[in-house]
Design a protein around this motif. Sequence first.
Motif: not given
Ligand SMILES: [Zn+2]
Length: 67
Positions: A17, A10, A45-46, A7, A43
């Motif tokens: 996250d 990140h 949370w992302h 990713d 996602e």
């Molecule tokens: Zn993430």
Amino acid sequence: MGGLPEDSSHVTGEAVDVGRTDAAYWFAQHGARFGLCQTYANEVWHYELAVDPGGTCPAPKEDASAG
Ligand SMILES: [Zn+2]
């Protein structure tokens, strides 16, 4: 948690996250103030830096694996 090793957002420090439901909810309400947007519908949370601070987040992409 949640992010994949490949990713890139990140790796560059432009994604985060958020693990707890109340934190994710806070980001949903206030993330755009800092340019942080939920980028993938699957996602929740992302969050990534996706717009200028105070901007309007685009609609999340359908699937994180879609590219
Ligand atoms: Zn993430």
